[in-house]
Scaffold this active site. Structure first.
Site, mmCIF file in Angstrom:
data_model
loop_
_atom_site.group_PDB
_atom_site.id
_atom_site.type_symbol
_atom_site.label_atom_id
_atom_site.label_comp_id
_atom_site.label_asym_id
_atom_site.label_seq_id
_atom_site.Cartn_x
_atom_site.Cartn_y
_atom_site.Cartn_z
ATOM 1 N N GLY A 1 0.913 -1.113 0.050
ATOM 2 C CA GLY A 1 -0.109 -0.013 -0.049
ATOM 3 C C GLY A 1 0.713 1.202 -0.072
ATOM 4 O O GLY A 1 2.092 1.254 0.599
ATOM 5 N N GLN B 1 3.075 9.843 1.291
ATOM 6 C CA GLN B 1 4.396 9.282 1.154
ATOM 7 C C GLN B 1 5.205 9.725 0.075
ATOM 8 O O GLN B 1 6.572 9.696 0.171
ATOM 9 C CB GLN B 1 4.275 7.874 1.434
ATOM 10 N N CYS C 1 6.283 -0.100 7.950
ATOM 11 C CA CYS C 1 5.703 1.200 6.884
ATOM 12 C C CYS C 1 6.957 1.630 5.992
ATOM 13 O O CYS C 1 8.131 1.669 6.474
ATOM 14 C CB CYS C 1 5.338 2.380 7.864
ATOM 15 N N LEU C 2 6.699 1.822 4.842
ATOM 16 C CA LEU C 2 7.918 2.430 3.782
ATOM 17 C C LEU C 2 8.272 3.675 4.417
ATOM 18 O O LEU C 2 9.533 4.013 3.981
ATOM 19 C CB LEU C 2 7.247 2.378 2.518
ATOM 20 N N HIS D 1 -4.172 1.220 7.698
ATOM 21 C CA HIS D 1 -2.898 1.934 7.531
ATOM 22 C C HIS D 1 -2.589 2.988 6.573
ATOM 23 O O HIS D 1 -2.211 3.962 6.900
ATOM 24 C CB HIS D 1 -1.643 0.589 7.485
ATOM 25 N N GLU D 2 -3.150 2.904 5.633
ATOM 26 C CA GLU D 2 -3.063 3.922 4.426
ATOM 27 C C GLU D 2 -4.036 5.002 4.940
ATOM 28 O O GLU D 2 -3.865 6.167 4.495
ATOM 29 C CB GLU D 2 -3.358 3.050 3.061
ATOM 30 N N HIS E 1 -2.369 7.242 7.073
ATOM 31 C CA HIS E 1 -1.536 8.456 6.482
ATOM 32 C C HIS E 1 -2.378 9.542 5.951
ATOM 33 O O HIS E 1 -1.599 10.647 5.744
ATOM 34 C CB HIS E 1 -0.831 7.537 5.344
#
Ligand code: ZN
Length: 176
Positions: free
Chosen positions: A50, A55, A97-98, A139-140, A143
């Site tokens: 995702g 991000q 998380c990226l 999670h997304e 963000h």
């Protein structure tokens, strides 16, 4: 042609902003479609399951998802102006998380969510999600509200042991 964009990491102020709603009239714009293509390219390159627009430094309510499993219902998906219309249950699992590279920790999430969003053609679509798919959407969605998983994590740690590195990579790659 899609391009890999830079993924910003924790400490960058854009990750902490509440992202702006997308004007549906904007969706057909080639520049907007380019952003979506670039987000997929960036997500697959990372690799991740995702990626939210903030991000890549774009403070808009958009995220891409692809669990990269055998179920077409799990992606590739674009969600624009997403909203949960139902949340229920509770389950804890390890997340990464990226934008917080090299770290993992346990996060409690809803087990089941129903999410409504516009797709990349501006069509309103509803997604019924359980398990990892539901976790990924939450999670997304966080963000888009300037929230990172490290705000709600238990036992945040560097992915140190072989097992944890494997787990973090599995989460990022969507193989579990
Ligand atoms: Zn993330």
């Amino acid at each position: 042609m899609a391009y890999i964009r830079e993924i910003i990491t924790e400490g960058h102020p854009t990750l902490r902003k509440v992202a702006k709603k997308v004007d549906p009239a904007e969706i057909a714009d080639p520049m907007f479609q380019q952003l979506l293509d670039d987000m997929f390219e960036t997500m697959y390159d990372a690799p991740g399951i995702g990626l939210a627009a903030p991000q890549v430094g774009v403070s808009k309510r958009i995220f891409t998802v692809d669990l990269q499993d055998d179920d077409d219902a799990h992606g590739p998906l674009v969600m624009i102006n997403p909203k949960f219309t139902l949340t229920e249950g509770e389950v804890e699992a390890t997340e990464g998380c990226l934008s917080v590279p090299g770290m993992v920790g346990e996060v409690t999430r809803f087990e089941h969510v129903v999410c409504t969003a516009l797709d990349r053609h501006g069509k309103k679509t509803t997604y019924d999600a359980n398990g990892w798919f539901a976790r990924c959407l939450q999670h997304e969605m966080d963000h888009l509200d300037g929230v990172l998983y490290i705000d709600k994590v238990k036992n945040l740690r560097a992915a140190m042991t072989e097992e944890e590195v494997a787990e973090a990579e599995a989460v990022a790659a969507g193989t579990r």
